[in-house]
Design a protein around this motif. Structure first.
Motif, PDB file in Angstrom:
ATOM      1  N   ALA A  62       0.837  -1.206   0.000  1.00  0.00           N
ATOM      2  CA  ALA A  62       0.000   0.000   0.000  1.00  0.00           C
ATOM      3  C   ALA A  62       0.872   1.256   0.000  1.00  0.00           C
ATOM      4  N   LEU A  63       1.929   1.245   0.793  1.00  0.00           N
ATOM      5  CA  LEU A  63       2.847   2.378   0.852  1.00  0.00           C
ATOM      6  C   LEU A  63       3.487   2.611  -0.513  1.00  0.00           C
ATOM      7  N   GLU A  64       3.902   1.529  -1.179  1.00  0.00           N
ATOM      8  CA  GLU A  64       4.489   1.636  -2.519  1.00  0.00           C
ATOM      9  C   GLU A  64       3.494   2.237  -3.514  1.00  0.00           C
ATOM     10  N   MET A  65       2.204   1.895  -3.338  1.00  0.00           N
ATOM     11  CA  MET A  65       1.165   2.387  -4.245  1.00  0.00           C
ATOM     12  C   MET A  65       0.667   3.773  -3.847  1.00  0.00           C
ATOM     13  N   GLY A  66       1.020   4.220  -2.637  1.00  0.00           N
ATOM     14  CA  GLY A  66       0.597   5.530  -2.166  1.00  0.00           C
ATOM     15  C   GLY A  66      -0.862   5.582  -1.751  1.00  0.00           C
ATOM     16  N   TYR A  69      -3.671   1.144   3.509  1.00  0.00           N
ATOM     17  CA  TYR A  69      -3.734  -0.313   3.407  1.00  0.00           C
ATOM     18  C   TYR A  69      -5.177  -0.819   3.401  1.00  0.00           C
ATOM     19  N   GLN A  70      -6.084  -0.097   4.069  1.00  0.00           N
ATOM     20  CA  GLN A  70      -7.490  -0.506   4.068  1.00  0.00           C
ATOM     21  C   GLN A  70      -8.069  -0.428   2.647  1.00  0.00           C
ATOM     22  N   THR A  71      -7.667   0.592   1.916  1.00  0.00           N
ATOM     23  CA  THR A  71      -8.123   0.751   0.533  1.00  0.00           C
ATOM     24  C   THR A  71      -7.604  -0.387  -0.331  1.00  0.00           C
ATOM     25  N   LEU A  72      -6.367  -0.789  -0.112  1.00  0.00           N
ATOM     26  CA  LEU A  72      -5.793  -1.910  -0.862  1.00  0.00           C
ATOM     27  C   LEU A  72      -6.559  -3.195  -0.573  1.00  0.00           C
ATOM     28  N   ILE A  73      -6.806  -3.476   0.699  1.00  0.00           N
ATOM     29  CA  ILE A  73      -7.546  -4.688   1.070  1.00  0.00           C
ATOM     30  C   ILE A  73      -8.942  -4.662   0.463  1.00  0.00           C
TER      31      ILE A  73
END
Length: 90
Positions: A62-66, A69-73
């Motif tokens: 998530a950090l790499e994608m900016g 992490y909740q949005t990624l999940i």
């Protein structure tokens, strides 16, 4: 980029000034805004337990994608439900 036949016709017409683009009406804008609002409304809270290394990996991705992490999940779950992500049989 590959285009299907319909897309090629549209692109060709647009390039030859065969298509006149116009601004959407107020009703069209209102309908699109309402659809977008319904689409992005998240109204269910879920609690899950994860292995520490999985959680750390999700946070790193998530950090790499900016993004949070909740949005990624949430995005991963949504893509799975929509059929964009397939699980390989064991």
């Amino acid at each position: 980029m590959k285009y299907d036949d319909e897309e090629k016709l549209i692109l060709d017409a647009l390039e030859k000034d065969g298509i006149q683009l116009s601004d959407p009406s107020k009703d069209e804008v209102k309908a699109v805004k309402a659809a977008a609002k319904r689409t992005f409304k998240k109204n269910q809270r879920v609690t899950i337990r994860l292995y520490d290394h999985d959680f750390a990996g999700i946070q790193k991705k998530a950090l790499e994608m900016g993004i949070p992490y909740q949005t990624l999940i949430s995005g991963i779950i949504h893509r799975y439900v929509e059929g964009d992500i397939k699980i390989k049989p064991a």
